[in-house]
Design an enzyme around this catalytic site. Structure first.
Site, PDB file in Angstrom:
ATOM      1  N   ARG A  23      11.775  -2.029  11.014  1.00 29.63           N
ATOM      2  CA  ARG A  23      10.796  -1.583  12.005  1.00 29.63           C
ATOM      3  C   ARG A  23      10.626  -2.620  13.112  1.00 29.63           C
ATOM      4  O   ARG A  23      10.607  -3.814  12.838  1.00 29.63           O
ATOM      5  CB  ARG A  23       9.440  -1.351  11.315  1.00 29.63           C
ATOM      6  CG  ARG A  23       9.256   0.082  10.853  1.00 29.63           C
ATOM      7  CD  ARG A  23       8.087   0.231   9.924  1.00 29.63           C
ATOM      8  NE  ARG A  23       6.841  -0.367  10.402  1.00 29.63           N
ATOM      9  CZ  ARG A  23       5.708  -0.337   9.731  1.00 29.63           C
ATOM     10  NH1 ARG A  23       5.649   0.261   8.550  1.00 29.63           N
ATOM     11  NH2 ARG A  23       4.621  -0.891  10.213  1.00 29.63           N
ATOM     12  N   ARG A  83      11.746  -5.718   4.503  1.00 33.04           N
ATOM     13  CA  ARG A  83      11.374  -4.292   4.439  1.00 33.04           C
ATOM     14  C   ARG A  83      12.355  -3.456   5.248  1.00 33.04           C
ATOM     15  O   ARG A  83      12.732  -3.833   6.348  1.00 33.04           O
ATOM     16  CB  ARG A  83       9.957  -4.092   4.979  1.00 33.04           C
ATOM     17  CG  ARG A  83       9.617  -2.603   5.130  1.00 33.04           C
ATOM     18  CD  ARG A  83       8.154  -2.317   5.041  1.00 33.04           C
ATOM     19  NE  ARG A  83       7.404  -2.735   6.209  1.00 33.04           N
ATOM     20  CZ  ARG A  83       6.086  -2.532   6.346  1.00 33.04           C
ATOM     21  NH1 ARG A  83       5.392  -1.938   5.380  1.00 33.04           N
ATOM     22  NH2 ARG A  83       5.468  -2.948   7.417  1.00 33.04           N
ATOM     23  N   ARG A  86      -9.114   1.296   8.867  1.00 36.09           N
ATOM     24  CA  ARG A  86      -8.687  -0.073   9.159  1.00 36.09           C
ATOM     25  C   ARG A  86      -9.755  -0.833   9.927  1.00 36.09           C
ATOM     26  O   ARG A  86      -9.549  -2.005  10.252  1.00 36.09           O
ATOM     27  CB  ARG A  86      -7.413  -0.026   9.986  1.00 36.09           C
ATOM     28  CG  ARG A  86      -6.163  -0.457   9.252  1.00 36.09           C
ATOM     29  CD  ARG A  86      -5.008  -0.298  10.223  1.00 36.09           C
ATOM     30  NE  ARG A  86      -3.856  -1.044   9.863  1.00 36.09           N
ATOM     31  CZ  ARG A  86      -2.771  -0.519   9.274  1.00 36.09           C
ATOM     32  NH1 ARG A  86      -2.749   0.731   8.920  1.00 36.09           N
ATOM     33  NH2 ARG A  86      -1.727  -1.281   9.039  1.00 36.09           N
ATOM     34  N   ARG A  93      -0.257  -9.119  13.360  1.00 41.05           N
ATOM     35  CA  ARG A  93      -0.872  -8.057  12.551  1.00 41.05           C
ATOM     36  C   ARG A  93      -1.730  -8.640  11.433  1.00 41.05           C
ATOM     37  O   ARG A  93      -2.756  -8.068  11.071  1.00 41.05           O
ATOM     38  CB  ARG A  93       0.217  -7.148  11.981  1.00 41.05           C
ATOM     39  CG  ARG A  93       0.837  -6.271  13.066  1.00 41.05           C
ATOM     40  CD  ARG A  93       2.173  -5.704  12.665  1.00 41.05           C
ATOM     41  NE  ARG A  93       2.086  -4.834  11.521  1.00 41.05           N
ATOM     42  CZ  ARG A  93       3.117  -4.556  10.725  1.00 41.05           C
ATOM     43  NH1 ARG A  93       4.288  -5.075  10.946  1.00 41.05           N
ATOM     44  NH2 ARG A  93       2.949  -3.745   9.721  1.00 41.05           N
ATOM     45  N   LYS A 153       0.826  -1.222   0.000  1.00 41.61           N
ATOM     46  CA  LYS A 153       0.000   0.000   0.000  1.00 41.61           C
ATOM     47  C   LYS A 153       0.855   1.265   0.000  1.00 41.61           C
ATOM     48  O   LYS A 153       0.633   2.176  -0.779  1.00 41.61           O
ATOM     49  CB  LYS A 153      -0.914   0.042   1.240  1.00 41.61           C
ATOM     50  CG  LYS A 153      -1.858  -1.127   1.365  1.00 41.61           C
ATOM     51  CD  LYS A 153      -2.721  -1.011   2.620  1.00 41.61           C
ATOM     52  CE  LYS A 153      -1.955  -1.017   3.922  1.00 41.61           C
ATOM     53  NZ  LYS A 153      -1.232  -2.285   4.221  1.00 41.61           N
TER      54      LYS A 153
HETATM   55  P1  ADP Z   1       2.270  -1.763   3.236  1.00 43.22           P
HETATM   56  O1  ADP Z   1       2.278  -0.257   3.188  1.00 43.22           O
HETATM   57  O2  ADP Z   1       1.059  -2.356   2.595  1.00 43.22           O
HETATM   58  O3  ADP Z   1       2.510  -2.288   4.609  1.00 43.22           O
HETATM   59  P2  ADP Z   1       4.842  -1.598   1.830  1.00 43.22           P
HETATM   60  O4  ADP Z   1       4.562  -0.711   0.679  1.00 43.22           O
HETATM   61  O5  ADP Z   1       5.601  -1.031   2.963  1.00 43.22           O
HETATM   62  O6  ADP Z   1       3.470  -2.272   2.356  1.00 43.22           O
HETATM   63  O7  ADP Z   1       5.580  -2.902   1.277  1.00 43.22           O
HETATM   64  C1  ADP Z   1       6.032  -3.938   2.160  1.00 43.22           C
HETATM   65  C2  ADP Z   1       7.422  -4.409   1.712  1.00 43.22           C
HETATM   66  O8  ADP Z   1       7.319  -5.098   0.471  1.00 43.22           O
HETATM   67  C3  ADP Z   1       8.411  -3.274   1.452  1.00 43.22           C
HETATM   68  O9  ADP Z   1       9.704  -3.734   1.789  1.00 43.22           O
HETATM   69  C4  ADP Z   1       8.304  -3.023  -0.047  1.00 43.22           C
HETATM   70  O10 ADP Z   1       9.510  -2.475  -0.596  1.00 43.22           O
HETATM   71  C5  ADP Z   1       8.027  -4.410  -0.584  1.00 43.22           C
HETATM   72  N1  ADP Z   1       7.114  -4.419  -1.739  1.00 43.22           N
HETATM   73  C6  ADP Z   1       6.094  -3.569  -2.009  1.00 43.22           C
HETATM   74  N2  ADP Z   1       5.441  -3.915  -3.150  1.00 43.22           N
HETATM   75  C7  ADP Z   1       6.079  -5.044  -3.603  1.00 43.22           C
HETATM   76  C8  ADP Z   1       5.883  -5.897  -4.751  1.00 43.22           C
HETATM   77  N3  ADP Z   1       4.908  -5.667  -5.653  1.00 43.22           N
HETATM   78  N4  ADP Z   1       6.725  -6.944  -4.882  1.00 43.22           N
HETATM   79  C9  ADP Z   1       7.708  -7.192  -3.975  1.00 43.22           C
HETATM   80  N5  ADP Z   1       7.948  -6.425  -2.878  1.00 43.22           N
HETATM   81  C10 ADP Z   1       7.134  -5.362  -2.694  1.00 43.22           C
HETATM   82  P1  ADP Z   2       1.522  -1.691   7.678  1.00 42.85           P
HETATM   83  O1  ADP Z   2       0.858  -1.130   6.475  1.00 42.85           O
HETATM   84  O2  ADP Z   2       2.816  -2.320   7.358  1.00 42.85           O
HETATM   85  O3  ADP Z   2       0.626  -2.569   8.502  1.00 42.85           O
HETATM   86  P2  ADP Z   2       1.349   0.899   9.012  1.00 42.85           P
HETATM   87  O4  ADP Z   2       2.520   1.788   8.991  1.00 42.85           O
HETATM   88  O5  ADP Z   2       0.191   1.235   8.163  1.00 42.85           O
HETATM   89  O6  ADP Z   2       1.918  -0.536   8.688  1.00 42.85           O
HETATM   90  O7  ADP Z   2       0.817   0.740  10.501  1.00 42.85           O
HETATM   91  C1  ADP Z   2       1.671   0.408  11.574  1.00 42.85           C
HETATM   92  C2  ADP Z   2       0.861   0.301  12.851  1.00 42.85           C
HETATM   93  O8  ADP Z   2       0.271   1.574  13.165  1.00 42.85           O
HETATM   94  C3  ADP Z   2      -0.322  -0.653  12.802  1.00 42.85           C
HETATM   95  O9  ADP Z   2       0.068  -1.991  13.069  1.00 42.85           O
HETATM   96  C4  ADP Z   2      -1.219  -0.076  13.899  1.00 42.85           C
HETATM   97  O10 ADP Z   2      -0.745  -0.407  15.184  1.00 42.85           O
HETATM   98  C5  ADP Z   2      -1.011   1.417  13.715  1.00 42.85           C
HETATM   99  N1  ADP Z   2      -2.005   1.994  12.784  1.00 42.85           N
HETATM  100  C6  ADP Z   2      -1.771   2.551  11.575  1.00 42.85           C
HETATM  101  N2  ADP Z   2      -2.904   2.978  11.012  1.00 42.85           N
HETATM  102  C7  ADP Z   2      -3.914   2.684  11.874  1.00 42.85           C
HETATM  103  C8  ADP Z   2      -5.324   2.854  11.874  1.00 42.85           C
HETATM  104  N3  ADP Z   2      -5.978   3.409  10.829  1.00 42.85           N
HETATM  105  N4  ADP Z   2      -6.020   2.413  12.955  1.00 42.85           N
HETATM  106  C9  ADP Z   2      -5.402   1.865  14.004  1.00 42.85           C
HETATM  107  N5  ADP Z   2      -4.087   1.652  14.066  1.00 42.85           N
HETATM  108  C10 ADP Z   2      -3.334   2.054  13.020  1.00 42.85           C
END
Ligand code: ADP
Ligand code: ADP
Ligand code: ZN
Length: 213
Positions: free
Chosen positions: A160, A127, A88, A171, A13
């Protein structure tokens, strides 16, 4: 254009939202980034959010909804935005719909980036996030030019705390219980679009661009 990114933690995302924001000239609003920035500054919100984030749990809705409703009312969001990591939960989605309704506005697209759980665990281990600007990379799939150094700002890359395998599993469970129901919510609203998030980053972005154009 008002866009929501849906998908499991690690689905990509944030990676896609950053590119959408750049292409369409709209802000990328990530609640995770907002919480992490608050934590870095040591604000009460940041410290409170950390208690939940470290356990892989969601930060309570009452700490999250007002924050986003205020953020999307800022002048730079007047032409739209891409929301990453919000909503979420169903109550968060309802709070957003209510705030938009009050202004005669609506979400244009909710993009669900689909990636099965098996792929997620591998992705999260690789990541890396910039400790300064929050940009996200992957040691194999999206490496920086210089290892350990952010391409965008030169900041140091870190793993992280909540990307450890145990917390990732937790998660994912939270995602299936509390966030996945939003897919039906936005389908019913007629704005859901699905993309295959297992493809390479550039291909996923092409698919999203086709939807938005
Ligand atoms: P989210 O915001 O949904 O948690 P991220 O954008 O941070 O996800 O992506 C999670 C990890 O996967 C990061 O290390 C990112 O560089 C990698 N990643 C994102 N999209 C892809 C993809 N299409 N294929 C492989 N790795 C990806
Ligand atoms: P990812 O996309 O990899 O799950 P985020 O950076 O979006 O990671 O979120 C990291 C953490 O921040 C989540 O696991 C949660 O604890 C908190 N968080 C982020 N967005 C929300 C939300 N909309 N509601 C509740 N908790 C959130
Ligand atoms: Zn950086």
């Amino acid at each position: 254009m008002k866009i929501i990114m849906l998908g499991a933690p690690g689905a990509g995302k944030g990676t896609q939202a950053a590119q959408i924001a750049e292409k369409f000239g709209i802000p990328h609003i990530s609640t995770g980034d907002i919480f992490r920035a608050n934590l870095k500054q040591g604000t009460p919100l940041g410290l409170k959010a950390k208690e939940y984030m470290d356990k892989g749990l969601l930060v309570p809705d009452d700490l999250t909804c007002d924050l986003v409703v205020d953020r999307i009312a800022q002048p730079d969001a007047a032409n739209g935005y891409v929301l990453d990591g919000f909503p979420r939960t169903i109550p968060q989605a309802e709070a957003l719909t209510k705030a938009l309704d009050a202004r005669g506005e609506k979400i244009d697209f909710a993009i669900d980036v689909e990636v099965p759980d098996e792929n997620i665990v591998n992705r999260m281990g690789g990541r890396r996030a910039c400790s300064k600007c929050g940009a996200t990379y992957h040691i194999v799939f999206n490496p920086t030019k210089v290892e350990g150094v952010c391409d965008a700002c030169g900041g140091e890359l870190i793993l992280r705390d909540d990307d450890k395998p145990e917390t990732v599993q937790k998660r994912l469970g939270v995602y299936h219980d509390q966030t996945q129901p939003l897919i039906d919510y936005y389908m019913a609203a007629g704005v859901l679009r699905e993309v295959d998030g297992t493809q390479e980053i550039g291909k996923v972005f092409e698919d999203i661009t086709a939807i938005l154009s």
